[in-house]
Write an enzyme that holds these catalytic residues in place. Structure first.
Site, PDB file in Angstrom:
ATOM      1  N   HIS A  22      -7.724   0.628  -6.207  1.00  0.00           N
ATOM      2  CA  HIS A  22      -7.860  -0.229  -5.014  1.00  0.00           C
ATOM      3  C   HIS A  22      -8.580  -1.514  -5.432  1.00  0.00           C
ATOM      4  O   HIS A  22      -9.706  -1.771  -5.021  1.00  0.00           O
ATOM      5  CB  HIS A  22      -8.646   0.537  -3.947  1.00  0.00           C
ATOM      6  CG  HIS A  22      -8.558  -0.043  -2.572  1.00  0.00           C
ATOM      7  ND1 HIS A  22      -7.745  -1.103  -2.250  1.00  0.00           N
ATOM      8  CD2 HIS A  22      -9.203   0.307  -1.416  1.00  0.00           C
ATOM      9  CE1 HIS A  22      -7.895  -1.385  -0.955  1.00  0.00           C
ATOM     10  NE2 HIS A  22      -8.762  -0.560  -0.434  1.00  0.00           N
TER      11      HIS A  22
ATOM     12  N   CYS B  81     -16.359   1.494   1.539  1.00  0.00           N
ATOM     13  CA  CYS B  81     -15.186   0.638   1.797  1.00  0.00           C
ATOM     14  C   CYS B  81     -14.651   0.818   3.200  1.00  0.00           C
ATOM     15  O   CYS B  81     -13.929  -0.049   3.690  1.00  0.00           O
ATOM     16  CB  CYS B  81     -14.105   0.908   0.756  1.00  0.00           C
ATOM     17  SG  CYS B  81     -13.395   2.562   0.834  1.00  0.00           S
TER      18      CYS B  81
ATOM     19  N   ARG C  91       0.871  -1.187   0.000  1.00  0.00           N
ATOM     20  CA  ARG C  91       0.000   0.000   0.000  1.00  0.00           C
ATOM     21  C   ARG C  91       0.895   1.221   0.000  1.00  0.00           C
ATOM     22  O   ARG C  91       1.673   1.436   0.930  1.00  0.00           O
ATOM     23  CB  ARG C  91      -0.906  -0.005   1.236  1.00  0.00           C
ATOM     24  CG  ARG C  91      -1.627   1.309   1.447  1.00  0.00           C
ATOM     25  CD  ARG C  91      -2.693   1.248   2.498  1.00  0.00           C
ATOM     26  NE  ARG C  91      -3.858   0.542   2.007  1.00  0.00           N
ATOM     27  CZ  ARG C  91      -5.063   0.597   2.581  1.00  0.00           C
ATOM     28  NH1 ARG C  91      -5.258   1.341   3.654  1.00  0.00           N
ATOM     29  NH2 ARG C  91      -6.078  -0.076   2.082  1.00  0.00           N
TER      30      ARG C  91
ATOM     31  N   ARG D 151     -13.648  -8.613   2.530  1.00  0.00           N
ATOM     32  CA  ARG D 151     -12.239  -8.387   2.199  1.00  0.00           C
ATOM     33  C   ARG D 151     -11.431  -9.656   2.491  1.00  0.00           C
ATOM     34  O   ARG D 151     -10.530 -10.016   1.745  1.00  0.00           O
ATOM     35  CB  ARG D 151     -11.664  -7.213   3.016  1.00  0.00           C
ATOM     36  CG  ARG D 151     -12.273  -5.854   2.755  1.00  0.00           C
ATOM     37  CD  ARG D 151     -11.992  -5.339   1.361  1.00  0.00           C
ATOM     38  NE  ARG D 151     -10.578  -5.334   1.012  1.00  0.00           N
ATOM     39  CZ  ARG D 151      -9.704  -4.381   1.337  1.00  0.00           C
ATOM     40  NH1 ARG D 151     -10.098  -3.314   1.994  1.00  0.00           N
ATOM     41  NH2 ARG D 151      -8.428  -4.455   0.956  1.00  0.00           N
TER      42      ARG D 151
ATOM     43  N   GLN E 162     -10.307  -4.092  -2.915  1.00  0.00           N
ATOM     44  CA  GLN E 162     -11.581  -3.626  -2.368  1.00  0.00           C
ATOM     45  C   GLN E 162     -12.728  -3.965  -3.308  1.00  0.00           C
ATOM     46  O   GLN E 162     -13.801  -4.412  -2.880  1.00  0.00           O
ATOM     47  CB  GLN E 162     -11.517  -2.102  -2.157  1.00  0.00           C
ATOM     48  CG  GLN E 162     -12.807  -1.511  -1.617  1.00  0.00           C
ATOM     49  CD  GLN E 162     -13.076  -1.952  -0.187  1.00  0.00           C
ATOM     50  OE1 GLN E 162     -12.219  -1.839   0.663  1.00  0.00           O
ATOM     51  NE2 GLN E 162     -14.276  -2.461   0.078  1.00  0.00           N
TER      52      GLN E 162
ATOM     53  N   ASP F 280     -17.452   7.038  -0.447  1.00  0.00           N
ATOM     54  CA  ASP F 280     -16.159   6.885   0.227  1.00  0.00           C
ATOM     55  C   ASP F 280     -15.841   8.239   0.842  1.00  0.00           C
ATOM     56  O   ASP F 280     -16.525   9.247   0.566  1.00  0.00           O
ATOM     57  CB  ASP F 280     -15.095   6.452  -0.815  1.00  0.00           C
ATOM     58  CG  ASP F 280     -13.734   6.140  -0.202  1.00  0.00           C
ATOM     59  OD1 ASP F 280     -13.650   5.978   1.042  1.00  0.00           O
ATOM     60  OD2 ASP F 280     -12.745   6.059  -0.960  1.00  0.00           O
TER      61      ASP F 280
HETATM   62  N1  NVA Z   1     -10.144   6.556  -0.934  1.00  0.00           N
HETATM   63  C1  NVA Z   1      -9.655   6.133   0.359  1.00  0.00           C
HETATM   64  C2  NVA Z   1      -9.866   4.680   0.536  1.00  0.00           C
HETATM   65  C3  NVA Z   1      -9.446   4.157   1.890  1.00  0.00           C
HETATM   66  C4  NVA Z   1      -9.600   2.677   2.012  1.00  0.00           C
HETATM   67  C5  NVA Z   1      -8.202   6.500   0.513  1.00  0.00           C
HETATM   68  O1  NVA Z   1      -7.439   6.342  -0.453  1.00  0.00           O
HETATM   69  O2  NVA Z   1      -7.805   6.950   1.601  1.00  0.00           O
HETATM   70  N1   CP Z   2     -11.142  -0.258   2.879  1.00  0.00           N
HETATM   71  C1   CP Z   2      -9.852  -0.334   3.240  1.00  0.00           C
HETATM   72  O1   CP Z   2      -8.954  -0.525   2.429  1.00  0.00           O
HETATM   73  O2   CP Z   2      -9.663  -0.194   4.584  1.00  0.00           O
HETATM   74  P1   CP Z   2      -8.260   0.012   5.300  1.00  0.00           P
HETATM   75  O3   CP Z   2      -7.750   1.369   4.910  1.00  0.00           O
HETATM   76  O4   CP Z   2      -8.580  -0.066   6.776  1.00  0.00           O
HETATM   77  O5   CP Z   2      -7.321  -1.070   4.874  1.00  0.00           O
END
Ligand code: NVA
Ligand code: CP
Length: 297
Positions: free
Chosen positions: A131, A243, A104, A271, A134, A206
């Site tokens: 992502h 998510c 990540r 997930r 997800q 989101d």
């Molecule tokens: N769009 C959000 C998703 C988190 C799981 C982010 O990138 O922070």
């Molecule tokens: N939805 C998701 O990716 O959650 P986290 O940021 O907690 O991993």
């Protein structure tokens, strides 16, 4: 001849039949917690985080362990890549230790660069661009609640971000309609909230402020907050999805979260099942094979 590692980075780069197979395997794996037993026995997954995570970290870790594998979680700050070590050297060295790496990080190009130099599968655990893990879980959730996703109408509300973009990728593969209730400067196909939500099977949103975007203005998203009025434009039995993490009162109202529409915890649980199916495909070159009879214990 060396085979290419099975990277899971962007849905459009993977054979659509493979992606559909991953969704089917996730459904099957959900039915059996520790099955197939020891599927990942002796295999190790490095998990590298340059951003926060609850669901992605936990679900990958539990997925590997329930099926007999190991995980090595690290933050990028702990690794030499944060100093002067190159992406190329990092990729080559990780490839000598572990069987796959889930990462990540913000910069998608860096992840692509790492994958290019890795001889093991690289899994995109979220970048600023996409992502995909997800969205596999989201498709599993929609299908278990409402059947085949083909032909369904999914309405995205709020910020056109990494998750929204991945829904767009999935729409082309699974042949569902995606409508976008987002600020018009964000997308050529932006619709009004009413038009986007009309007769939708799913309303999804989101955060308005993704990780790394702290401090950005959010006023332009206010018309796209999901409320019970939004849900009233959708089908009576429409699902509400997110998510997570959620910012109550911003992108969605509390009453939607407490309504019959809300399936966010099933979505989060999925997930885990999705990660197992993704890992099983990626680790296929390491000898992992899932067949229907594997589930008949
Ligand atoms: N769009 C959000 C998703 C988190 C799981 C982010 O990138 O922070
Ligand atoms: N939805 C998701 O990716 O959650 P986290 O940021 O907690 O991993």
């Amino acid at each position: 001849m060396t085979t290419q590692p099975r990277h899971f980075i962007d849905l459009p780069d993977i054979d659509p039949q493979v992606i559909k197979g991953i969704v089917q395997n996730a459904h099957r794996l959900k039915a059996k917690k520790f099955c197939p037993p020891q599927l990942f026995s002796g295999l190790s997954l490095a998990m590298v985080f340059d951003k926060r995570s609850t669901r992605t970290r936990m679900s990958f870790e539990v997925a590997m362990k329930q099926l007999g594998g190991h995980t090595i979680p690290m933050t990028m700050a702990e690794m030499q890549i944060t100093g002067s070590e190159s992406v190329e050297d990092t990729a080559n060295v990780l490839s000598r230790y572990v069987d796959a790496v889930m990462i990540r990080m913000s910069d998608h190009d860096t992840l692509l660069n790492l994958a290019e130099h890795a001889s093991i599968p690289v899994i995109n655990g979220l970048t600023d661009h996409s992502h995909p893990c997800q969205i596999i879980a989201d498709i599993v959730t929609i299908e278990e609640k409402r059947g085949d996703i083909q032909g369904k109408k999914i309405a995205w509300f709020g910020d056109y971000n990494n998750v929204a973009r991945t829904f767009e990728h999935a729409g082309k593969i699974f042949d569902f309609e995606l409508t976008l209730a987002v600020p018009e400067e964000q997308h050529a196909n932006a619709l009004s909230p009413e038009d986007a939500a009309k007769d939708a099977d799913v309303i999804v949103t989101d955060t308005w402020v993704s990780m790394g975007e702290e401090g950005k203005g959010t006023e332009k998203f206010a018309p796209f907050k999901v409320t019970m009025d939004t849900m009233a434009h959708a089908k009576d039995d429409a699902l509400f999805m997110h998510c997570m993490p959620i910012h109550r009162g911003y992108e969605v109202c509390d009453d939607v979260l407490q309504s019959k529409h809300c399936v966010i915890y099933d979505e989060a649980e999925n997930r885990l099942h999705a990660q197992k199916a993704i890992l099983a495909w990626c680790l296929g070159e390491s000898g992992v094979k899932i067949q229907q009879h594997s589930f008949d214990l």
